[in-house]
Design a protein around this motif. Structure first.
Motif, PDB file in Angstrom:
ATOM      1  N   LEU A   1      -7.225  -5.601  -2.962  1.00 22.16           N
ATOM      2  CA  LEU A   1      -6.897  -4.225  -3.331  1.00 22.16           C
ATOM      3  C   LEU A   1      -8.061  -3.290  -3.007  1.00 22.16           C
ATOM      4  O   LEU A   1      -7.870  -2.202  -2.443  1.00 22.16           O
ATOM      5  CB  LEU A   1      -6.569  -4.165  -4.828  1.00 22.16           C
ATOM      6  N   TYR A   2      -9.261  -3.735  -3.323  1.00 24.50           N
ATOM      7  CA  TYR A   2     -10.455  -2.921  -3.078  1.00 24.50           C
ATOM      8  C   TYR A   2     -10.628  -2.651  -1.583  1.00 24.50           C
ATOM      9  O   TYR A   2     -10.891  -1.507  -1.161  1.00 24.50           O
ATOM     10  CB  TYR A   2     -11.694  -3.634  -3.630  1.00 24.50           C
ATOM     11  N   ASN A   3     -10.481  -3.681  -0.767  1.00 23.98           N
ATOM     12  CA  ASN A   3     -10.643  -3.524   0.679  1.00 23.98           C
ATOM     13  C   ASN A   3      -9.622  -2.557   1.266  1.00 23.98           C
ATOM     14  O   ASN A   3      -9.922  -1.802   2.192  1.00 23.98           O
ATOM     15  CB  ASN A   3     -10.526  -4.887   1.373  1.00 23.98           C
ATOM     16  N   ARG A   4      -8.407  -2.591   0.699  1.00 21.83           N
ATOM     17  CA  ARG A   4      -7.368  -1.670   1.187  1.00 21.83           C
ATOM     18  C   ARG A   4      -7.661  -0.231   0.761  1.00 21.83           C
ATOM     19  O   ARG A   4      -7.556   0.710   1.569  1.00 21.83           O
ATOM     20  CB  ARG A   4      -6.000  -2.113   0.647  1.00 21.83           C
ATOM     21  N   LEU A   5      -8.048  -0.020  -0.490  1.00 19.11           N
ATOM     22  CA  LEU A   5      -8.309   1.336  -0.980  1.00 19.11           C
ATOM     23  C   LEU A   5      -9.557   1.942  -0.355  1.00 19.11           C
ATOM     24  O   LEU A   5      -9.639   3.159  -0.163  1.00 19.11           O
ATOM     25  CB  LEU A   5      -8.459   1.327  -2.510  1.00 19.11           C
ATOM     26  N   GLU A   6     -10.517   1.094  -0.009  1.00 16.71           N
ATOM     27  CA  GLU A   6     -11.761   1.593   0.561  1.00 16.71           C
ATOM     28  C   GLU A   6     -11.535   2.204   1.944  1.00 16.71           C
ATOM     29  O   GLU A   6     -12.345   3.008   2.410  1.00 16.71           O
ATOM     30  CB  GLU A   6     -12.789   0.459   0.644  1.00 16.71           C
ATOM     31  N   ARG A   7     -10.432   1.845   2.581  1.00 22.79           N
ATOM     32  CA  ARG A   7     -10.137   2.400   3.907  1.00 22.79           C
ATOM     33  C   ARG A   7      -9.523   3.793   3.825  1.00 22.79           C
ATOM     34  O   ARG A   7      -9.376   4.467   4.834  1.00 22.79           O
ATOM     35  CB  ARG A   7      -9.182   1.465   4.665  1.00 22.79           C
ATOM     36  N   VAL A   8      -9.153   4.216   2.607  1.00 22.06           N
ATOM     37  CA  VAL A   8      -8.561   5.547   2.432  1.00 22.06           C
ATOM     38  C   VAL A   8      -9.679   6.583   2.374  1.00 22.06           C
ATOM     39  O   VAL A   8     -10.616   6.451   1.584  1.00 22.06           O
ATOM     40  CB  VAL A   8      -7.720   5.612   1.137  1.00 22.06           C
TER      41      VAL A   8
END
Length: 477
Positions: free
Chosen positions: A259-266
């Motif tokens: 989840l963190y890796n996905r949100l960090e790309r935003v």
């Protein structure tokens, strides 16, 4: 002579080859004619099952509308195919039997000499019934799974007009102050606090749908937090909003990392944590810390928190200057919501009656400026136009409150009082039992109609119901 023998041998061979085929065909024809009534009953049964399946999907889709979710393409296609097939079956079950009755008189005379007419018709109709029943089986097997909707695209979102905010001075002013903070590059988190039923969720929902906010952020994610937060449930809510699959991942740490890796790309992210009861460790969920986003140019994450307690907002490291209180509505604002919710049920000239206006004021005073209580009150009185009904409800509302209220934490007295009074005045015992049944479901749960139907059957809440379709219709009322 050789040619005759050869022709005879060929004829025998053809006879042996075709005989099984002909017999199979005759057996098939006989089976359709013999099972004419059974195939029609089979089609009717399958049709009922298809109707239930369609209602389940329609109900699931309808429940998700308020959560800004729309049917998936596969769901849309399935519903379209079902509607088309149901029209065809309706044509067979409704129209054709009528045509048969009209023909019956003519057939009685003409087919006494040629009985094959009725047999041919029976064969055709029986074969069609069986074919449609098989089609229904196939389409039911293609029924979408539980995940029948998807988040609406941000490009498709439009500002949602809200009767709670429109024209309410206190709410419009508060919303502008919050928007100002969200525009500020130096502000990383904003907090909103106020008593239960005061309208915090409504306020942040309106903010999330504001055109300026939608253009400011790449992703806007709103998450409901319960009194006893479940980390996996919170992660699932966030993952669902951004289209991230966490299927098969049972470790909270693994889910957090993904989840963190996905949100960090935003690049520009707004996380709304609604109904927070205590401090929540963002890192354990998988939400990036807002201050880390500010390290990189043109990349930021902001947190918007709602809670009943001011100290919860402060525990989330939100500056006091960025924490706002949602206060009760004044009388004029309460009256505005109440009358708007009643709509055309009460005519304009009815408000000229001083007795009605006095009762309105007495009841709104009991609501204490809480939007949820006002809406609940208006919904109860929508179908009660007479002054006698209003007087009776007002008197009941002003009676001392039940001691049972003390057992429920987080239930506001005004809201509870209105719900309790409306329950007491509910004349239909069946509705009372369904209401209590619904209360057994966890807070915030979307209750499937099929579940209410099953429980209703088990508790014998349905009267004069002999099939599942009627039971579902009563459960859906």
């Amino acid at each position: 002579m050789d040619w005759l023998c050869l022709a005879k041998a060929a004829g025998n061979a053809a006879n042996e080859t075709c005989k099984p085929i002909i017999l199979d065909k005759l057996t098939e024809c006989y089976s359709y004619i013999k099972n004419y009534k059974e195939n029609k009953t089979l089609l009717e049964t399958k049709y009922d099952l298809l109707t239930i399946a369609k209602k389940e999907i329609d109900s699931s889709v309808e429940h998700e509308v308020d959560n800004l979710r729309v049917p998936k393409e596969g769901t849309k296609r399935w519903l379209e195919d079902v509607s088309k097939l149901m029209e065809e079956v309706d044509e067979r079950l409704v129209k054709k039997p009528k045509d048969d009755e009209e023909r019956k008189g003519r057939d009685m005379i003409t087919c006494l000499r040629r009985s094959r007419c009725n047999l041919c018709r029976r064969y055709d109709m029986s074969k069609e019934d069986k074919s449609k029943a098989d089609e229904i089986d196939a389409i039911i097997n293609r029924k979408p799974n539980d995940d029948v909707t998807e988040p609406v695209s941000r490009s498709d979102l439009k500002s949602i007009p809200n009767e709670f905010l429109k024209g309410l001075r206190s709410r419009v002013k508060l919303m502008e102050e919050i928007l100002k903070k969200l525009r500020d590059d130096q502000v990383k988190a904003v907090g909103i606090f106020g008593m239960g039923a005061i309208g915090k969720t409504t306020l942040v929902t309106e903010i999330s749908n504001h055109e300026e906010i939608k253009s400011m952020f790449e992703e806007i994610i709103m998450v409901e937090i319960s009194e006893a937060p479940n980390m996996e449930r919170i992660q699932d809510q966030i993952a669902e909003k951004i289209g991230l699959k966490l299927d098969g991942m049972h470790s909270v740490d693994q889910r957090r990392t993904k989840l963190y890796n996905r949100l960090e790309r935003v690049s520009k992210l707004l996380i709304i944590l609604d109904n927070l009861w205590a401090k929540l460790d963002l890192s354990k969920v998988g939400i990036p810390e807002p201050n880390k986003f500010h390290v990189e140019p043109n990349k930021f994450c902001k947190i918007l928190v709602t809670s009943r307690e001011k100290n919860v907002c402060e525990a989330m490291a939100i500056s006091k200057d960025n924490v706002f209180e949602v206060t009760p509505l004044d009388y004029d604002e309460s009256k505005q919501i109440f009358r708007a919710r009643l709509g055309a049920k009460i005519k304009d000239n009815d408000w000229e009656d001083t007795q009605r206006v006095k009762m309105e004021k007495r009841m709104l005073n009991r609501c204490g400026g809480l939007p949820l209580a006002i809406v609940a009150l208006a919904d109860v009185l929508k179908n009660e136009e007479s002054l006698e009904a209003w007087e009776h409800f007002t008197s009941e509302l002003e009676k001392p409150m039940s001691n049972s209220l003390a057992k429920f934490r987080g239930v506001h007295r005004q809201v509870y009082s209105i719900l309790e009074t409306s329950y007491k005045l509910m004349e239909d015992e069946k509705k009372k039992r369904f209401f209590l049944l619904a209360c057994l479901f966890p807070f915030g749960t979307s209750i499937p109609i099929e579940d209410m139907m099953r429980y209703g059957i088990g508790l014998e809440l349905f009267e004069n119901v002999d099939n599942l379709i009627k039971a579902m219709e009563q459960a859906n009322r």
